[in-house]
Design a protein around this motif. Structure first.
Motif, short mmCIF file in Angstrom:
data_model
loop_
_atom_site.label_atom_id
_atom_site.label_comp_id
_atom_site.label_asym_id
_atom_site.label_seq_id
_atom_site.Cartn_x
_atom_site.Cartn_y
_atom_site.Cartn_z
N LEU B 81 59.55 26.56 20.62
CA LEU B 81 59.56 27.17 22.04
C LEU B 81 60.70 28.15 21.92
O LEU B 81 60.51 29.16 22.26
CB LEU B 81 59.55 26.08 23.27
N ILE B 84 59.80 31.18 19.85
CA ILE B 84 58.93 31.79 20.29
C ILE B 84 59.40 32.77 21.43
O ILE B 84 59.61 33.97 21.67
CB ILE B 84 57.58 31.04 21.03
N ALA B 85 60.23 32.28 22.22
CA ALA B 85 61.09 32.68 23.24
C ALA B 85 62.08 33.95 22.57
O ALA B 85 62.27 34.98 23.10
CB ALA B 85 62.17 31.71 24.14
N PHE B 87 61.72 35.38 19.91
CA PHE B 87 60.76 36.43 19.10
C PHE B 87 60.45 37.43 20.38
O PHE B 87 60.51 38.63 20.16
CB PHE B 87 59.47 35.79 18.71
N ILE B 88 60.01 36.90 21.48
CA ILE B 88 59.79 37.85 22.60
C ILE B 88 61.03 38.53 23.07
O ILE B 88 61.00 39.67 23.25
CB ILE B 88 58.97 36.99 23.84
#
Lengths: 510, 156
Positions: B81, B84-85, B87-88
């Motif tokens: 998580l 992903i966070a 990356f965004i």
């Protein structure tokens, strides 16, 4: 009629249009297969390319993309247990378990063949019964749509085997999430927290990608370091032909006919598309099956129902589009734009003023269906090779593609954050044992139910009895009550029995 | 009593109460307004949460093995998580090709099973190749303006 159809085939089978359609179907399959990329995006992105083409070539290309993308969703639904498009949600229920049992090739073969048959059945419906069916759909007002939505929402109870309370809660939560944004009728901003990006609400694409694809990545992460099966991907069986026997094929004919009728019927109704029809066909197949306990464990019946129904929606959705100019869903809305760009105004007059073009569209649909069958059959061996890629490599790449798909909606990073948010929610659902499918149904049907309720009340000047006195709406509401009562009775009997029969696990439910 | 189901039931009812409070804050009008349907949904959520809670209190305890299985692997989930966070968050400042390459490389490492060998050069190559291929396909074939970050002068 047949003269016109032959003319249509002559146009479509010209070298230029045929090549365009082959490329269109292939691109559509890729868009359908990659989670996060949808038929809507495929058509929207390729629409500008059709400007320079003539009406027949342009429309044929769009139709090829539509057919390819609708069918392509079955590939990721089966191989990765992630529906590539909303229309393949129910395919994951049995396609995924079949893949885990080593029957991935068979599931793909079944899905491809029955997608083809569903498409052909819907084209026949489009060609022969379009005008009269469209007239019936045209007579539906907000009362009827509200009742249909309520009836469809009560099917959530059927999808909630396990804990009915949790399943219904998921549906209600999906409905609640759909209320974010500008309210229907009075345009009040709801639950946006002053964030303009929420004014339009959440896109179905971000909800779907988050709840299924991102949640799947997180779920895999949980067991990735210590895989129970040693991390080995299940080996597919060797495939011969389409991977299933003639006896299995013939045994699925009644299921396919029922699912095709559901797909066509739902496809005709504006606002409800293949995203709903595949789930309803799956439920109907389970109810009518001699072995309902096999559903959710990997039976071809589930794959047949879902894939026949979703592709049957193609012709169904084209019926109100061509005869009335009413797009049934987002894909046909873009198709409507595509037709208008080429100077074609869909409506009752289209069949009179531009009959050759109408039959070119029919021919394009048939040729696209055949191309889809051939390309997917040929690609079957390539898709199966996907299984050899370790999940710890494949899933992060898919997550990136999902992020690209979300970004492509409106070029906003906000939409990528949204898929992460829904991914966490989807993972929480898995951990809490809450099914995901009712959430999606609630999210899709919620706005239709609320808008129709408020418009219906406006029409009947606040009189709620209007929903009961209208014959069609009253019938559907009565059916909704019967559906709930039937399900509660089933639940009661199951809890009184020695072991509660509970074969249906949905949406990655643990 | 099953603790997990008690927590789930409480969260369900809590979500309903939270939603009800938000629905109550919407401007009121005569008859059915923007808050009517959310209000009905909120009460349904509260009722369903309470039903689940009562059911959970009646159910037998979960076994220790079940509880242990439910909490295993949470470190990898947390790391995933975070990645992903990250990356965004990095997409705009670093651009898609760089942010994606870094994310993919780290995510491959995090998700690799303990029993499998980690090939750092292979992962790095795969990460860069995948991000370049995805960026090129969407940027040049579909005209999707993915953020290019510091590479904007070379890529656009």
């Amino acid at each position: 009629m047949f003269d016109l159809l032959i003319q249509g085939f002559a146009a479509v089978l010209s070298l230029k249009i045929f090549l365009l359609m082959t490329v269109g179907v292939a691109v559509g399959i890729v868009f359908g297969a990659v989670p996060g990329l949808t038929a809507v995006m495929a058509i929207a992105l390729c629409l500008p390319m059709t400007y320079g083409l003539g009406p027949a070539a342009g429309i044929s290309l769009l139709i090829a993309l539509f057919v390819g993308a609708t069918s392509g969703g079955l590939i990721s639904a089966i191989l990765l247990k992630i529906p590539g498009t909303p229309s393949s949600i129910a395919t994951t229920f049995d396609g995924g378990p079949m893949m885990e049992k080593g029957e991935g090739a068979k599931a793909l073969g079944v899905g491809i063949v029955f997608s083809f048959l569903g498409t052909i059945a819907s084209i026949a419906a489009l060609a022969f019964i379009a005008p009269s069916l469209a007239k019936v759909a045209l007579s539906f007002g907000p009362h009827e749509y509200f009742a249909i939505a309520v009836f469809s929402l009560t099917l959530i109870a059927t999808l909630s085997s396990g804990s009915m309370a949790k399943g219904i809660f998921a549906g209600v939560l999906g409905f609640a999430v759909s209320t974010v944004g500008i309210a229907p009728v009075d345009a009040t901003a709801r639950f946006t927290f002053g964030n303009v990006e929420l004014n339009a609400g959440f896109s179905i694409l971000t909800v779907l990608v988050g709840m299924f694809a991102v949640a799947e990545v997180i779920k895999v992460a949980e067991s990735a370091r210590h895989p129970i099966d040693g991390g080995a991907a299940p080996l597919p069986v060797k495939i011969k032909g389409f991977g299933f026997s003639m006896a299995e094929f013939l045994g699925q004919i009644p299921n396919a006919i029922r699912s095709a009728l559901i797909g066509i019927g739902i496809g005709i109704l504006p606002g409800i598309g293949a995203g709903t029809s595949n789930i309803i066909a799956y439920i109907a197949a389970k109810k009518r099956s001699k072995t309902p306990e096999e559903f959710g464990k990997g039976t071809i019946e589930g794959v047949v129902a879902s894939e026949t129904a979703n592709n049957a929606g193609i012709g169904g959705a084209m019926i109100p589009l061509l005869t009335l100019g009413i797009p049934g869903d987002a894909v046909t809305a873009i198709m409507l734009g595509g037709l208008m760009i080429h100077g074609i105004q869909p409506g009752p007059m289209l069949f009179i003023t531009q009959a050759p073009l109408v039959y070119t569209i029919f021919a394009a649909l048939i040729v696209s269906a055949v191309l889809m069958l051939v390309l997917e059959f040929w690609g079957l061996r390539i898709f199966i090779k996907l299984l050899a890629i370790p999940k710890h490599i494949l899933l992060p790449v898919i997550l990136v593609l999902c992020a690209v798909g979300a970004f492509g909606l409106a070029s906003r990073i906000f939409d990528i954050w949204t898929i992460l948010g829904f991914g966490v929610l989807g993972y929480a659902f898995v951990k809490a044992g809450i099914p995901t499918a009712p959430f999606i149904i609630g999210f899709i049907l919620g706005p239709m139910a609320e808008t129709s309720l408020r418009r219906g009340l406006q029409l009947s000047r606040g009189d709620w009895t209007g929903f009961l006195t209208n014959p069609i709406s009253g019938t559907f509401l009565a059916l909704a009550v019967v559906s709930i009562a039937w399900q509660m009775w089933g639940e009661y009997r199951a809890t009184r029995g020695p072991v509660a029969a509970n074969p249906l696990k949905l949406g990655g439910e643990e | 009593m099953r603790l997990k189901d008690v927590i789930v039931g409480t969260v369900m009812a809590g979500a309903g109460i939270f939603y009800l409070r938000m629905a109550a804050a919407l401007p009121e009008r005569d008859g059915v307004d923007a808050g009517t349907v959310p209000g009905i949904l909120a009460w349904m959520m509260i009722a369903l949460g309470l039903i689940e809670l009562v059911g959970a209190l009646r159910r037998p305890h979960a076994s220790e093995a079940e509880t242990r299985a439910a909490t295993s692997g949470l470190v990898t989930v947390g790391l995933t998580l975070l990645l992903i966070a990250g990356f965004i968050a990095a997409l705009r400042p670093l651009g898609f090709p760089i942010a994606t390459s870094i994310y993919l490389f780290l995510q491959f490492l995090v998700l690799t099973p303990k029993s499998a060998s980690r090939s750092v050069p292979l992962y790095a190559g795969l990460a860069v190749a995948s991000s370049v291929l995805i960026f090129a396909t969407f940027r040049y074939a579909f005209d999707l303006l993915l953020p290019a970050g510091p590479l904007v002068a070379w890529l656009n």
